[in-house]
Write an enzyme that holds these catalytic residues in place. Structure first.
Site, PDB file in Angstrom:
ATOM      1  N   GLU A 128       0.851  -1.193   0.000  1.00 43.70           N
ATOM      2  CA  GLU A 128       0.000   0.000   0.000  1.00 43.70           C
ATOM      3  C   GLU A 128       0.881   1.235   0.000  1.00 43.70           C
ATOM      4  O   GLU A 128       1.821   1.318   0.783  1.00 43.70           O
ATOM      5  CB  GLU A 128      -0.922   0.026   1.226  1.00 43.70           C
ATOM      6  CG  GLU A 128      -1.958   1.128   1.131  1.00 43.70           C
ATOM      7  CD  GLU A 128      -2.937   1.145   2.310  1.00 43.70           C
ATOM      8  OE1 GLU A 128      -3.791   2.043   2.344  1.00 43.70           O
ATOM      9  OE2 GLU A 128      -2.845   0.278   3.195  1.00 43.70           O
ATOM     10  N   GLY A 268       3.223   2.179  10.391  1.00 41.65           N
ATOM     11  CA  GLY A 268       3.043   1.514  11.671  1.00 41.65           C
ATOM     12  C   GLY A 268       2.710   0.044  11.491  1.00 41.65           C
ATOM     13  O   GLY A 268       3.287  -0.825  12.134  1.00 41.65           O
ATOM     14  N   ALA A 269       1.760  -0.225  10.579  1.00 43.24           N
ATOM     15  CA  ALA A 269       1.349  -1.607  10.330  1.00 43.24           C
ATOM     16  C   ALA A 269       0.513  -1.624   9.062  1.00 43.24           C
ATOM     17  O   ALA A 269       0.104  -0.589   8.551  1.00 43.24           O
ATOM     18  CB  ALA A 269       0.546  -2.160  11.508  1.00 43.24           C
ATOM     19  N   MET A 270       0.242  -2.836   8.566  1.00 45.38           N
ATOM     20  CA  MET A 270      -0.480  -2.985   7.300  1.00 45.38           C
ATOM     21  C   MET A 270      -1.460  -4.136   7.405  1.00 45.38           C
ATOM     22  O   MET A 270      -1.108  -5.223   7.863  1.00 45.38           O
ATOM     23  CB  MET A 270       0.505  -3.211   6.160  1.00 45.38           C
ATOM     24  CG  MET A 270      -0.147  -3.352   4.796  1.00 45.38           C
ATOM     25  SD  MET A 270      -1.121  -1.904   4.365  1.00 45.38           S
ATOM     26  CE  MET A 270      -2.368  -2.645   3.329  1.00 45.38           C
ATOM     27  N   ASN A 272      -2.882  -6.274   5.418  1.00 48.66           N
ATOM     28  CA  ASN A 272      -2.978  -7.304   4.366  1.00 48.66           C
ATOM     29  C   ASN A 272      -3.885  -8.455   4.801  1.00 48.66           C
ATOM     30  O   ASN A 272      -3.783  -8.941   5.921  1.00 48.66           O
ATOM     31  CB  ASN A 272      -1.589  -7.884   4.077  1.00 48.66           C
ATOM     32  CG  ASN A 272      -0.533  -6.821   4.002  1.00 48.66           C
ATOM     33  OD1 ASN A 272      -0.547  -5.972   3.137  1.00 48.66           O
ATOM     34  ND2 ASN A 272       0.401  -6.861   4.952  1.00 48.66           N
ATOM     35  N   HIS A 304      -6.849  -1.807  15.173  1.00 46.91           N
ATOM     36  CA  HIS A 304      -7.067  -1.076  13.919  1.00 46.91           C
ATOM     37  C   HIS A 304      -6.849  -1.990  12.711  1.00 46.91           C
ATOM     38  O   HIS A 304      -7.700  -2.053  11.813  1.00 46.91           O
ATOM     39  CB  HIS A 304      -6.110   0.114  13.857  1.00 46.91           C
ATOM     40  CG  HIS A 304      -6.234   0.934  12.611  1.00 46.91           C
ATOM     41  ND1 HIS A 304      -7.004   2.072  12.536  1.00 46.91           N
ATOM     42  CD2 HIS A 304      -5.681   0.787  11.373  1.00 46.91           C
ATOM     43  CE1 HIS A 304      -6.933   2.582  11.326  1.00 46.91           C
ATOM     44  NE2 HIS A 304      -6.132   1.820  10.593  1.00 46.91           N
ATOM     45  N   GLU A 305      -5.733  -2.680  12.684  1.00 49.47           N
ATOM     46  CA  GLU A 305      -5.437  -3.522  11.519  1.00 49.47           C
ATOM     47  C   GLU A 305      -6.396  -4.701  11.425  1.00 49.47           C
ATOM     48  O   GLU A 305      -6.786  -5.109  10.324  1.00 49.47           O
ATOM     49  CB  GLU A 305      -3.986  -3.994  11.558  1.00 49.47           C
ATOM     50  CG  GLU A 305      -2.947  -2.884  11.672  1.00 49.47           C
ATOM     51  CD  GLU A 305      -3.094  -1.787  10.626  1.00 49.47           C
ATOM     52  OE1 GLU A 305      -3.616  -2.060   9.528  1.00 49.47           O
ATOM     53  OE2 GLU A 305      -2.701  -0.646  10.908  1.00 49.47           O
ATOM     54  N   HIS A 308      -9.745  -3.619   9.981  1.00 56.43           N
ATOM     55  CA  HIS A 308      -9.688  -3.426   8.535  1.00 56.43           C
ATOM     56  C   HIS A 308     -10.169  -4.655   7.769  1.00 56.43           C
ATOM     57  O   HIS A 308     -10.502  -4.546   6.579  1.00 56.43           O
ATOM     58  CB  HIS A 308      -8.248  -3.121   8.098  1.00 56.43           C
ATOM     59  CG  HIS A 308      -7.939  -1.667   7.982  1.00 56.43           C
ATOM     60  ND1 HIS A 308      -8.759  -0.768   7.334  1.00 56.43           N
ATOM     61  CD2 HIS A 308      -6.862  -0.943   8.401  1.00 56.43           C
ATOM     62  CE1 HIS A 308      -8.214   0.435   7.362  1.00 56.43           C
ATOM     63  NE2 HIS A 308      -7.074   0.357   8.011  1.00 56.43           N
ATOM     64  N   GLU A 327      -9.835   4.291   6.141  1.00 52.48           N
ATOM     65  CA  GLU A 327      -8.993   4.694   7.265  1.00 52.48           C
ATOM     66  C   GLU A 327      -9.750   5.513   8.310  1.00 52.48           C
ATOM     67  O   GLU A 327      -9.611   5.284   9.505  1.00 52.48           O
ATOM     68  CB  GLU A 327      -7.775   5.461   6.763  1.00 52.48           C
ATOM     69  CG  GLU A 327      -6.816   4.629   5.919  1.00 52.48           C
ATOM     70  CD  GLU A 327      -6.252   3.426   6.643  1.00 52.48           C
ATOM     71  OE1 GLU A 327      -6.399   3.325   7.878  1.00 52.48           O
ATOM     72  OE2 GLU A 327      -5.660   2.563   5.971  1.00 52.48           O
TER      73      GLU A 327
END
Length: 877
Positions: A128, A268-270, A272, A304-305, A308, A327
Site C-alpha cells: 500500500e 506503523g502496520a499494514m 494485508n 485497527h489492523e 480493517h 482509514e
C-alpha cells in the site's frame, strides 16, 4: 529540480479500469541475489468500461526487470509490446486471456521499502498504496480486485517460515530440493493488500472461537529474540475479534490470522488480508522495555489492523481519493474499542489533543486538503492526519447525528450491500442515510471542504422569561485551491450549569433535557433555551462533538467552574487547557516584548482543588495537569516565536510547581503503586498522575525531588517509570542527566526499541549544542539510516529541540534539509514526512521564516522524487 515536474492526478478524471483480473497466480523464487517473480493473470475486458479496443497498460516500477511476457502461452516478441515510463503496454489483446509475466527484482537493494524487500534476514512486503508495481507488472489500483494464489519457493534452511495471504493449501519440494508452499485467498482483493513473508522466525500460537463456533488459528511471528514480547499483542487481538463481533456483528472469515513483526517498515502496520505486517515498535511489549503509552498503542494498532478485515478489505476503496473511506472509519472503530477497554474520557482527550495539535496545523498549512482530496501528485503523501484523524471525526459526527442504534443499522447495511466491492465515501454516507432516515446531504460537505471551521458563540439571557439564547456563527478559512466555503452541518453538544456547577435542565424545540445536540447548518443561527431560573454557564462542544475551533468569551471564573464541576470530563480538561492558554498567551507576549515574565495564575487554584480531591480518576487529573504543548501553542500562534513559547511554558510550570510543591509531593507518594507491573487502566492511571506530579515537583529543584527522580530511575521495575524519570532529568537539566542517559543506554543497548527511545530523548535535549549532539547520534553505532524508526527518532527528536532546531543562524533547518536531500533517493516516503517542520515557514517569526524558506528552495533545486517534490513545491506557493 527536474526539467519535467510530476503532474497531478485528479478525482474528476476517474474512469473504471478497461480490464479486470479475475485470478492472480504468483510464483516467487526467492534467492539471496535475485528473486524471480512469475505472474499468471486471468484477465478480461471490463464490460463497464466501454473501451473495447483500449490497449492493456500495466503498472511497473523502475526496479522491475521484465524477462518475458506471454499471452495464452504465446511468448510475445519484443515488437508486440513496449515499456514506457515504467508501464508495460500491449496493444493487441483478446477479450479474455491469460497474461504471463516473468520479472526479476533485487529485494536486498530495495531501500525504499516498497514492494518486496529485505528486513534483517527476512523477505517482506509493503504494497500500500502502490508498492505492488515494484514486484511485477499489474493493474495496481484498488478497484481491480482478484482472487490470489501465491506459490513461494525458497531454501527452507534459510527461510523455514513462508507466508502469504489466505490459507496454506499445499507444501512440497522442487527437484533441486527447495521448499514450495502454496497459499490461497478465496476473497477478492486489490494488489495493495497482497503480502509475503519468508524468514527464520519464531511463532506464538493461540486459537479464537468465533460467535458461530468456528476455531480460528492465531499466529504471531517475530525474530526469535523477540517472541517473548508478543503475549500482550495476542491478547489484544482476541479482545479486538470479540469486540468486533459484539459491536458490529463482524466475524473473521479465514481459518488463520497471522501477524509478523518487521524492524524496517515505513508505516506503523499494514492490514494485508489474513497476514498483517507490523512495524516491530507497534507490536512488541514487555513491562521492562515498554511504556504504558506504548502498551496502549500496541493494543490500538492491533485492533485497527484487525478491524480493517471488514472496513478496508472485504469492503475497500474504489480509488485512493477515497482513502478515508477505510482509514477514517477504521480509526473511529479503533478509538471506540480503546474507549471501551479503558477510560472513554481519557481516550477522547488524548485523541482530540493530538487532533488539535497536529491535524489543525495540517489544515492551516500548505498541504491542507479535504478528507477526500480532489487531486494529488504522490498518494503516499496523503496518508495524513486529515484522512485518518479528521476522517474519524466525520464518522463520529455521523454517529452523533444518528445515535447508536441507527448507526449500527447503517454500518450493517454498508457491509452487507458492498461486501467484495471497491466503493466510495458517498456509498458509505448513502448507507447511513438510508438505514436511519436522517438527511446527510449537507453533511457530505465535510468530505470535500478543507480547513478547520471556526465556530464563534455569543449569548444573552432574558431573566424575565427565563430564556437563554446562543448565537453561533461558522466560518471556514480559505485553504489552497478553496477560497470559498459553504456552511457545514455541525453537531454542537451543549450543557448548561448554574453558578455552583449544577446541571440545568432546559427546553430546546420542545425537548427538555440536561444536554442538547444543536444542529448548526447555517452561517449564523440563534438557538433558544427556555425554562431557566438563572443565567447559565454554557458547557459548549461537549465531548468535542465536531472538529472545529470554538470561540467563546469565557471568564477565568467560568473556566474554573467548568474545570472543577462539569459532568463532561472532556470539557473539564478543555477548560483547564483554555485557562492555561490564556495565561501562557500573556507570558508569551511579555517574552516577545522583552519584559519580565509575570502572571497572576488562576490555574494554581484549579490545580489545587483537583489535587485535593482523591475521588477523581487519577488519569483524568493527570491530563488536566498537563500544560498545553509547545506544538499546540505554536499551532495557535501567528507568528510563531519558538523560544518565547518555550520560555513562557517553563516559567508557568515553575510557578505552579513552587506554588503547589507540597501538593505535588503528596500526590507523587499517594499514587506510587506497590506490586508487579500491570498494563491495566487502573494502574496506568496511577502511574500517569504520579509521574506528572513528579515532573512538577522536580521543577522546584528541591533536593528531595531530585532524589526522588534518581531513586525512581534506579529502582524502577518497568520502563514507564524509568523512562519518565530519565525524561524529567533531561527536561529539568539536572546535573545527573548526562550520567543517567549514559547508564540507560548501557543497560538497554541490546534492545533496539528501547534504544530508539534513548535516541529520541538524546536528540530532543534543549541545549545550545543540540545540533552537535544530533550529528554525533547519527554516527553512533545504534543509528542506522536505513531504519525508518531510527531516522524518525533522531530527526523527529531534533525537531523538538527549540534551541537546536530553531537556531537563528538557520543551521538547524540546514541540517534537516541536508538529511531530506540524502533520503530523497534512498527512501522517498520517509524523506517526504521529514519535510513537515519546514512547511510552517510562513507562520514563523520573520527572521526564522526566511531561513526556513531558503532551505525549502535549496531542496527544490534538487532532482526530487514525486513524494518530496509535492510537499516542497506546495510549501513555497
Amino acid at each position: 529540480m527536474k526539467e519535467s515536474q510530476p503532474s497531478a492526478i485528479y478525482l474528476k478524471d476517474y474512469t473504471v479500469p478497461p480490464f479486470l483480473i479475475d485470478k492472480t497466480e504468483l510464483t516467487f523464487d526467492l534467492d539471496e541475489a535475485t528473486t524471480i517473480v512469475t505472474s499468471r493473470l486471468h484477465m478480461r475486458r471490463n464490460p463497464a468500461s466501454g473501451k473495447s479496443t483500449a490497449p492493456l497498460i500495466l503498472d511497473g516500477g523502475e526496479d522491475v526487470k521484465l524477462i518475458g511476457v506471454a499471452m495464452d502461452d504465446y511468448a510475445l516478441p519484443p515488437e508486440e509490446y513496449r515499456i514506457s515510463e515504467n508501464k508495460l503496454i500491449i496493444t493487441a489483446t483478446a477479450d479474455e486471456f491469460v497474461l504471463t509475466c516473468e520479472t526479476l527484482i533485487e529485494p536486498q537493494n530495495n531501500t525504499r521499502l516498497e514492494g518486496l524487500y529485505r528486513s534483517s534476514s527476512m523477505f517482506c512486503t509493503q504494497c500500500e498504496a502502490e508498492g505492488f508495481r515494484h514486484i511485477t507488472y499489474y493493474l495496481d489500483r484498488p478497484d481491480v480486485m482478484s482472487v490470489f494464489t501465491t506459490t513461494i519457493i525458497a531454501d527452507e534452511s534459510r527461510y523455514p517460515v513462508m507466508l502469504s495471504n489466505g490459507n496454506e493449501v499445499e507444501r512440497g519440494k522442487t527437484d533441486e530440493g527447495k521448499t514450495v508452499v502454496v497459499w490461497h485467498d478465496p476473497f477478492p482483493k486489490p494488489a495493495y493488500l497482497f503480502a509475503l513473508v519468508a524468514g527464520d522466525l519464531a511463532v506464538k500460537k493461540d486459537v479464537f472461537t468465533t460467535q458461530s463456533n468456528r476455531d480460528v488459528a492465531l499466529q504471531i511471528f517475530t525474530e526469535s529474540h523477540n517472541i517473548d514480547k508478543v503475549d500482550y499483542a495476542m491478547e489484544a487481538l482476541k479482545r479486538s475479534m470479540r469486540w468486533d463481533e459484539e459491536a458490529y456483528g463482524r466475524e473473521y472469515d479465514l481459518d488463520i490470522f497471522m501477524i509478523v513483526a518487521v524492524d524496517d517498515f515505513n508505516m506503523g502496520a499494514m492490514e494485508n488480508k489474513g497476514l498483517n505486517i507490523f512495524n516491530s515498535s507497534c507490536l512488541l511489549a514487555s513491562p521492562e522495555t515498554t511504556t504504558d503509552d506504548s502498551y496502549l498503542r500496541v493494543e490500538a494498532i492491533v485492533a485497527h489492523e484487525y478491524f480493517h478485515n471488514w472496513s478496508g478489505n472485504r469492503v475497500t476503496c474504489r480509488d485512493w481519493f477515497q482513502l478515508s473511506l477505510k482509514e477514517g472509519f477504521t480509526v473511529f472503530r479503533d478509538q471506540t474499542f480503546s474507549a471501551d477497554m479503558h477510560s472513554a474520557t481519557v481516550k477522547r482527550v488524548e485523541d482530540v489533543s493530538f487532533l488539535k495539535t497536529a491535524q489543525f496545523a495540517e489544515d492551516a498549512g500548505p498541504m491542507a486538503h479535504p478528507v477526500r482530496p480532489a487531486s494529488f501528485i504522490e498518494i503516499s503523501n496523503f496518508y495524513t492526519l486529515t484522512v485518518y484523524e479528521k476522517g474519524s471525526e466525520i464518522v463520529r459526527m455521523i454517529h452523533t447525528l444518528l445515535g447508536e442504534e441507527k448507526f449500527r443499522a447503517g454500518s450493517d447495511l454498508y457491509f452487507d450491500r458492498h461486501d467484495g466491492q471497491a466503493v466510495t465515501c458517498d456509498d458509505f454516507v448513502a448507507a447511513m442515510q438510508e438505514a436511519s432516515g436522517v438527511d446527510l446531504t449537507q453533511f457530505k460537505r465535510w468530505y470535500s471542504q478543507a480547513g478547520t471551521p471556526i465556530v464563534t458563540v455569543t449569548d444573552e439571557f432574558d431573566s424575565a422569561t427565563g430564556t437563554y439564547r446562543l448565537t453561533m456563527k461558522q466560518e471556514t478559512p480559505a485553504t489552497p485551491g478553496q477560497p470559498t466555503k459553504l456552511p457545514l452541518h455541525i453537531p454542537v453538544r451543549v450543557g448548561l450549569l448554574d453558578e455552583q456547577g449544577i446541571p440545568l435542565s432546559s427546553v430546546v424545540e420542545n425537548l427538555q433535557a440536561d444536554e442538547h445536540v444543536l444542529h448548526l447548518t447555517q452561517a449564523e443561527q440563534t438557538i433558544e433555551f427556555t425554562g431557566l431560573s438563572c443565567q447559565p454557564v454554557p458547557s459548549l462542544l461537549r465531548g468535542f462533538s465536531a472538529p472545529v475551533k470554538l470561540r467563546y468569551d469565557y471568564s477565568s471564573a467560568d473556566l474554573l467552574l467548568l474545570m472543577s464541576t462539569d459532568s463532561d470530563g472532556f470539557n473539564r480538561w478543555s477548560a483547564a487547557q483554555q485557562l492555561a492558554v490564556n495565561e501562557l498567551t500573556t507570558l508569551m507576549s511579555q517574552a516577545i516584548d522583552g519584559k519580565p515574565l509575570e502572571v497572576d495564575s488562576q490555574l494554581a487554584q484549579g490545580f489545587s482543588t483537583l489535587l485535593h480531591d482523591d475521588t477523581l480518576d487519577p488519569a483524568m487529573v493527570g491530563l488536566i495537569l498537563s500544560l498545553p504543548s509547545q506544538a499546540y501553542l505554536s499551532e495557535l500562534a501567528n507568528p510563531i516565536y519558538p523560544a518565547q513559547i518555550k520560555q513562557a511554558r517553563e516559567y508557568l510550570k515553575r510557578q505552579l510547581a513552587n506554588t503547589l510543591s507540597a501538593e505535588f509531593e503528596r500526590t507523587y507518594h499517594l499514587h506510587s503503586i506497590k506490586g508487579d507491573y500491570q498494563p491495566t487502566a487502573e494502574h496506568i492511571a496511577h502511574r500517569s498522575l504520579k509521574n506528572i506530579a513528579l515532573s512538577y515537583w522536580v521543577e522546584t529543584k528541591s533536593e528531595r525531588a531530585q532524589l526522588a527522580v534518581s531513586h525512581q530511575f534506579e529502582s524502577a521495575d518497568n520502563m514507564t517509570d524509568q523512562f519518565a524519570a530519565l525524561g524529567m532529568a533531561v527536561s529539568a537539566q539536572l546535573a545527573a542527566a548526562p550520567a543517567m542517559l549514559a547508564a540507560f543506554y548501557e543497560q538497554w543497548k541490546d534492545e533496539p526499541l528501547v534504544v530508539n527511545k534513548w535516541l529520541m530523548l538524546s536528540a530532543s535535549q534543549d541545549q545550545d549544542n543540540a545540533l552537535d549532539t544530533v550529528k554525533s547520534l547519527m554516527s553512533h553505532p545504534a543509528f542506522d539510516l536505513k531504519n525508518p524508526n531510527k531516522v524518525r527518532s533522531v530527526l523527529g527528536g531534533f525537531g523538538q529541540s527549540v534551541s537546536g532546531f530553531h537556531k537563528e543562524d538557520g543551521s538547524g533547518y540546514r541540517f534537516l534539509a541536508d538529511q531530506i536531500i540524502l533520503l530523497n533517493k534512498r527512501n522517498p516516503q520517509i524523506a517526504s514526512r521529514l519535510c513537515t517542520p519546514l512547511t510552517r515557514w510562513k507562520k514563523l517569526q520573520p527572521l526564522l521564516g526566511e531561513q526556513m524558506k531558503g532551505e525549502l528552495e535549496r531542496i527544490l533545486a534538487e532532482d526530487l522524487s514525486k513524494d518530496v517534490y509535492e510537499v516542497i513545491s506546495k510549501s513555497l506557493v
